[in-house]
Each structure stands twice: as C-alpha cells, then as structure tokens.
Design an enzyme around this catalytic site. Structure first.
Site, short mmCIF file in Angstrom:
data_model
loop_
_atom_site.label_atom_id
_atom_site.label_comp_id
_atom_site.label_asym_id
_atom_site.label_seq_id
_atom_site.Cartn_x
_atom_site.Cartn_y
_atom_site.Cartn_z
N GLY A 15 0.86 -1.19 0.00
CA GLY A 15 0.00 0.00 0.00
C GLY A 15 0.89 1.23 0.00
CB SER A 41 -2.60 0.64 -9.30
OG SER A 41 -3.21 1.11 -8.14
CB SER A 134 -0.70 8.32 16.21
OG SER A 134 -1.10 9.68 16.29
N GLY A 136 -0.05 11.05 11.34
CA GLY A 136 -0.38 11.48 9.98
C GLY A 136 0.78 11.25 9.03
CE LYS A 188 -3.57 6.29 15.36
NZ LYS A 188 -4.67 6.56 14.52
CG HIS A 191 -3.66 8.67 20.02
ND1 HIS A 191 -4.13 9.18 18.82
CD2 HIS A 191 -2.54 9.36 20.30
CE1 HIS A 191 -3.32 10.14 18.42
NE2 HIS A 191 -2.35 10.27 19.30
CG ASN A 192 -7.27 8.37 16.51
OD1 ASN A 192 -6.09 8.29 16.88
ND2 ASN A 192 -7.62 8.24 15.26
CD GLU A 195 -6.19 13.19 16.77
OE1 GLU A 195 -5.35 12.28 16.91
OE2 GLU A 195 -6.75 13.43 15.69
CE1 TYR A 196 -11.93 11.83 16.33
CE2 TYR A 196 -14.07 12.87 16.36
CZ TYR A 196 -13.14 12.07 15.74
OH TYR A 196 -13.43 11.54 14.51
NE ARG A 451 -32.65 1.00 36.80
CZ ARG A 451 -32.08 -0.10 37.27
NH1 ARG A 451 -31.55 -0.10 38.49
NH2 ARG A 451 -32.03 -1.19 36.55
P1 NAP Z 1 -5.92 5.18 1.76
O1 NAP Z 1 -6.40 6.27 0.88
O2 NAP Z 1 -6.65 4.90 3.02
O3 NAP Z 1 -5.85 3.82 0.91
C1 NAP Z 1 -5.30 3.79 -0.38
C2 NAP Z 1 -4.41 2.58 -0.56
O4 NAP Z 1 -5.14 1.37 -0.32
C3 NAP Z 1 -3.85 2.48 -1.97
O5 NAP Z 1 -2.53 2.03 -1.87
C4 NAP Z 1 -4.77 1.43 -2.59
O6 NAP Z 1 -4.20 0.78 -3.69
C5 NAP Z 1 -4.93 0.49 -1.43
N1 NAP Z 1 -6.06 -0.41 -1.57
C6 NAP Z 1 -7.38 -0.13 -1.45
N2 NAP Z 1 -8.11 -1.23 -1.64
C7 NAP Z 1 -7.24 -2.24 -1.90
C8 NAP Z 1 -7.38 -3.62 -2.18
N3 NAP Z 1 -8.60 -4.20 -2.24
N4 NAP Z 1 -6.27 -4.36 -2.38
C9 NAP Z 1 -5.05 -3.79 -2.34
N5 NAP Z 1 -4.84 -2.50 -2.06
C10 NAP Z 1 -5.93 -1.74 -1.85
O7 NAP Z 1 -4.36 5.43 2.08
P2 NAP Z 1 -3.67 6.29 3.24
O8 NAP Z 1 -4.32 7.60 3.45
O9 NAP Z 1 -2.22 6.23 2.91
O10 NAP Z 1 -3.94 5.44 4.57
C11 NAP Z 1 -3.52 4.09 4.71
C12 NAP Z 1 -3.99 3.55 6.05
O11 NAP Z 1 -3.42 4.34 7.10
C13 NAP Z 1 -5.51 3.64 6.27
O12 NAP Z 1 -5.94 2.52 6.97
C14 NAP Z 1 -5.69 4.88 7.09
O13 NAP Z 1 -6.87 4.83 7.87
C15 NAP Z 1 -4.44 4.83 7.95
N6 NAP Z 1 -4.02 6.11 8.50
C16 NAP Z 1 -4.02 7.22 7.73
C17 NAP Z 1 -3.59 8.44 8.27
C18 NAP Z 1 -3.55 9.68 7.42
O14 NAP Z 1 -3.20 10.74 7.97
N7 NAP Z 1 -3.86 9.61 6.14
C19 NAP Z 1 -3.14 8.49 9.57
C20 NAP Z 1 -3.11 7.33 10.32
C21 NAP Z 1 -3.55 6.15 9.77
P3 NAP Z 1 -4.39 1.39 -5.18
O15 NAP Z 1 -3.31 2.43 -5.33
O16 NAP Z 1 -4.19 0.22 -6.07
O17 NAP Z 1 -5.77 1.95 -5.26
#
Ligand code: NAP
Length: 485
Positions: A15, A41, A134, A136, A188, A191-192, A195-196, A451
């Site tokens: 990912g 992809s 945590s 971001g 976690k 934690h969130n 944070e709220y 009650r």
């Molecule tokens: P995201 O937008 O949540 O997910 C996109 C990624 O997931 C892409 O690499 C996508 O691949 C892949 N994906 C989706 N469905 C799939 C499937 N069926 N099989 C294989 N790959 C699949 O990405 P993100 O924002 O980087 O977050 C990743 C994780 O970290 C999430 O669980 C999110 O909740 C967590 N998180 C995020 C943050 C933040 O600040 N963004 C902070 C803490 C934790 P393709 O490129 O092929 O579509």
C-alpha cells in the site's frame, strides 16, 4: 535488482498511498533496512521509485514477487484502505507467506476487526499484528508513535524494526508492545478519542476568549503561543497558534473566519464512544467532542434555531487578562479529565479483553510522533509508576494538586459561559464529571427509587446487605428481593 533475484529485504510495505509511501521511505532511511514495496496498482510503485531513486527499495509487481523478495521470517506492514482493502491484502499475503512470517496492519482498523483477523491468521501459523500508527503523513515519514498489538513472538522480530522508525521522545522510541491481538488498535482508538476531546477543548478556549474579550484570531494566536511555553505545551496548542495566525490569501481575512464551521470526522471518535458505552466507562469529554462536531454539521437545524432566545443580559469581562488566565486554567483542568477518562477506558478494555497494558508506557509512547504529544504526558507516566493500580488518574497527587489550583477558574469559566450563552460542552461536561466523582452522595439513589417504582428493579440500602423492593402499588412496605432485575 528484481524481487525474484534474491530475498534481500528485511521488511516490506504493502500500500503505497500517502501513509504507506512515507512509511516505506522512513524504513528505507534507517541503516540496515532494505524495503520490499508493493501496491495493487503498479503505477504508485513506479512513482515512488522515480521520486526516490536513493531509497533502498525492492519493488514487486505481484504478491508472490513481494514474498520472494523478503528474508525470513517475512515481515510486511499493510498500509491500505481500512476495511475491505485490508481484508483483501491479508488474504493475499496469507496465501503468499509461510508459518512464522509476520503480517502487520498499520491502518486504522477497528480493534474488534483486529481481534477477528488475528485469530484467523494465527490459525495459518502466520503472526498477525494490528499496529496503531499516529502522526499522519509527517509522522509516517519522520517518526510516528506506534502502538502494536499481536503476539510476544512477533514483537521480538518486529520490535527492533519499529523502534528504528518511531519518533524519539527524551531519548526513547515512541513504541511499545501494547498487548496481545487488538490491544494496539484499541489504544490507538482511545488516543484518537482523546485527540477529539483535546481539540474541542482548545476550540472552546479560543471561542471564549474571542467572544469574551474581542481579541482577534492573530492576538489569540499569540496567547496560544505563550501558553505553549507552560504546562499546556503540546503539538495541538502549537498548531492552533499557526492556524489562528493564518490569513486567507483571497480575502485578506483570518482563515479561521473563512473556513466553514462544520467539523468532519473519520469515525475513530465515534468508535471510542461506542466502545466506552459498551464497557460502561464515562468518557463524557470525548463524547461531547464527537457530539459537538455532529451539532456543527447540522446546518438546517442550526439555521432553524438561530432565532431561539439567548440570555437577556450578557455579563461583561472587566479584567481581560484575568479572564484569559481563567480560560487557560479551565483548559488544563478539562484536559486532565479527558486524559483521565481515556485511561479509564484503557483500563476497562484491558480488563474486558485480558490485555496486560502498562498505562505508564502508553503515556510515554504518546510523548512524541503523535497528535496528542504533550509535555504533561510525563506526569501521567510518573503517576502510574508511583501507583500502577491508580483507580482514576485525576486522583494522583500531581493531578489532585492541579485540580486544586485550577478548579476555581474552571467554575468561573463554565458559569460565565452559561450566563453568556457561549456553548462549552466539553468544558462543562468535564466539570460535571469531576464534581460527580467527588460528590459524597449522588442523586443516583433517587434514580434507583424510580427504577424500583416502575420496574421493580430493586435497590440496595446503605445500612445493611441485601437487595430490596418496595411494594409501591400496595402498602409500600419494603420486602427483601430474592433476585435482582
Ligand atoms: P488510503 O487512501 O486509506 O488507501 C489507499 C491505498 O489502499 C492504496 O494504496 C490502494 O491501492 C490500497 N487499496 C485499497 N483497496 C485495496 C485492495 N482491495 N487491495 C489492495 N490495495 C488496496 O491510504 P492512506 O491515506 O495512505 O492510509 C492508509 C492507512 O493508514 C488507512 O488505513 C488509514 O486509515 C491509515 N491512516 C491514515 C492516516 C492519514 O493521515 N492519512 C493516519 C493514520 C492512519 P491502489 O493504489 O491500487 O488503489
């Protein structure tokens, strides 16, 4: 070098969206790490390779190639869309990996999903670790706070790798083995939730100062910057000053006045409150923060309610400096309550799910990398070190003293806000919770009476053992009940 040529990578990332690619770069930047990378992809893999030719990456275009590129025990961190995406990748990796290998879900999974997945993957002989991450995007790249669950065996291999990429606070990496199966994602989630609450409390403090003193956002930014030098020092206070100072380039107005006042959320606050309700733990500060976002996001109700009557006369703030100091104290007191409630939820979760969670260690790993990083987390670690069985964080000597020093200000602020019609749901509910805790007697006795009246639910007496019921529809004598309802 292609993946199939040799199993040269010691860690892999699946990912490569913003979180995964940053985490992969963080891993690759640490000495001794070679990072296998895979994305569904392939274009994202190519982009990462092109943009960071210096990084020690081994790309793979299939799960088989990815598995072949990893040395054993294979260790892979999944950073994909939570939910179905995570399940799909776990299924594929379980096929490609062997017993003894380790699959880490670094996404924001609901802890009960992690418990389910851990159980299912364990049956294949592969280790599954749900790790809360945590901080971001920036944290993922430069050093997050990491909360891994899973088995002790998996932690042996994973621990040194995660320590190498975690944030460092006062010389210590912000990662610890939180507990088995879903413990990491549970912590976690809490934690969130905290944070709220922290964000809502800060927002209420800003609103009170703005409405109470007429200070401009830029002036309030200065106040927050000043607060950040004291006991409130934290990432959230620091960024609040930055946000308040920002001027909108299009209008030249403070950006905070241009941003639509409807707060969004991604669900972890709701999970925290739902979980706490199930566990019977009052996390009122967190709940009010979640509800405050919900109220803000109801434009039709807000518009229809705009003409509702407010206070007939609004008290004025004569001494602005004293008022601002009162708000600071109220914020500190309410923040202690939010953390105290969050830790209560961790204690209750640990009991319910049989996790051996070291509360002091959790406070330690939140000191760096994560959104709620704050100076006063050291005081929490000390409180649990002094008394690991502390029944309520707020009763630790340091926090009791803090309450003694802040509560008069807190009461003035909450009372004044109510009189002026300024909503302070988190400040007010935290104070109500505090007063409930310290009350020698609560009106819960009357609730028990009610009650018993309508449902024969019985009650206990203060002066003798047993369970009792009053014959309300009869002669109102009290009988000893044989079974409770
Ligand atoms: P995201 O937008 O949540 O997910 C996109 C990624 O997931 C892409 O690499 C996508 O691949 C892949 N994906 C989706 N469905 C799939 C499937 N069926 N099989 C294989 N790959 C699949 O990405 P993100 O924002 O980087 O977050 C990743 C994780 O970290 C999430 O669980 C999110 O909740 C967590 N998180 C995020 C943050 C933040 O600040 N963004 C902070 C803490 C934790 P393709 O490129 O092929 O579509």
């Amino acid at each position: 070098m292609t993946a199939a040529e040799q199993a040269s990578a010691n860690i892999g990332v699946v990912g490569l969206a913003v979180m995964g690619s940053n985490l992969a770069r963080n891993l690759a930047s640490r000495e001794g790490n070679t990072v296998a990378i895979y994305n569904r992809s392939y274009s994202k893999t190519e982009t990462l390779l092109t943009e960071h030719p210096e990084a020690n990456f081994v790309p793979a275009s299939t799960y088989e190639e990815f598995a072949a590129s990893l040395s054993k025990p294979r260790t892979a961190i999944i950073m994909v869309q939570a939910g179905k995406g995570t399940d799909a990748v776990i299924d594929a990796l379980t096929e490609a990996f062997e017993p003894g290998d380790i699959i880490v879900d670094g996404g924001n999974a609901l802890f009960t999903d992690t418990i389910r997945r851990e159980k299912a993957v364990r049956e294949t002989g592969i280790n599954f670790v749900g790790a809360g991450i945590s901080g971001g995007e920036e944290g993922a790249l430069l050093g997050p706070s990491i909360m891994p669950g899973g088995s002790a065996e998996a932690w042996e291999t994973l621990g040194p790798i995660l320590k190498s990429i975690a944030a460092i606070a006062e010389g210590e990496p912000c990662v610890t083995h939180v507990g088995t199966d879903g413990a990491g994602h549970f912590v976690k989630m809490i934690h969130n939730g905290i944070e709220y609450a922290d964000m809502q409390l800060i927002a209420e403090a800003y609103d009170l100062i703005r409405q109470g003193t007429g200070a401009t956002p830029a002036e309030i930014a200065d106040i927050f910057a000043e607060w950040n030098k004291g006991e409130l020092e934290s990432y959230l206070i620091e960024i609040t000053a930055e946000v308040l100072r920002q001027v909108d380039a299009k209008t030249d107005k403070p950006l905070v006045d241009i941003i639509l006042d409807q707060a969004g959320s991604k669900g972890t606050g709701v999970w925290t409150v739902q979980t706490a309700l199930n566990l019977g733990v009052p996390v009122s500060g967190i709940a009010e923060a979640v509800f405050a976002r919900a109220v803000s996001s109801k434009p039709a109700q807000r518009a229809a309610s705009a003409a509702l009557p407010g206070p007939s006369s609004v008290p004025t703030v004569d001494d602005k400096a004293a008022f601002i100091e009162d708000v600071r104290q109220a914020l500190y007191a309410s923040k202690i309550i939010a953390y105290s409630q969050g830790f209560d939820a961790i204690v209750a979760g640990a009991e319910e799910y049989n996790w051996d969670i070291k509360k002091g260690e959790i406070a330690k790993i939140w000191r760096g990398g994560c959104i709620i990083r704050a100076r006063f987390l050291n005081r929490i670690t000390e409180a649990y070190a002094e008394n690991p069985g502390l029944v309520a964080l707020v009763t630790a000597p340091y926090f009791t003293d803090a309450m003694a020093g802040t509560q008069d200000s807190w009461r003035r602020v909450v009372g004044g806000a109510a009189a002026a019609g300024i909503p302070t749901p988190a400040f007010s509910s935290s104070l109500a919770y505090y007063d409930s805790l310290r009350a020698p007697r609560l009106p819960a006795a009357l609730v028990q009476g009610q009650r018993d009246f309508f449902g024969a639910h019985t009650y206990k007496r203060v002066d003798m053992d047993g369970t009792f019921h009053t014959l309300w529809s009869g002669d109102r004598t009290e009988i000893e009940a044989t079974d409770s309802h």
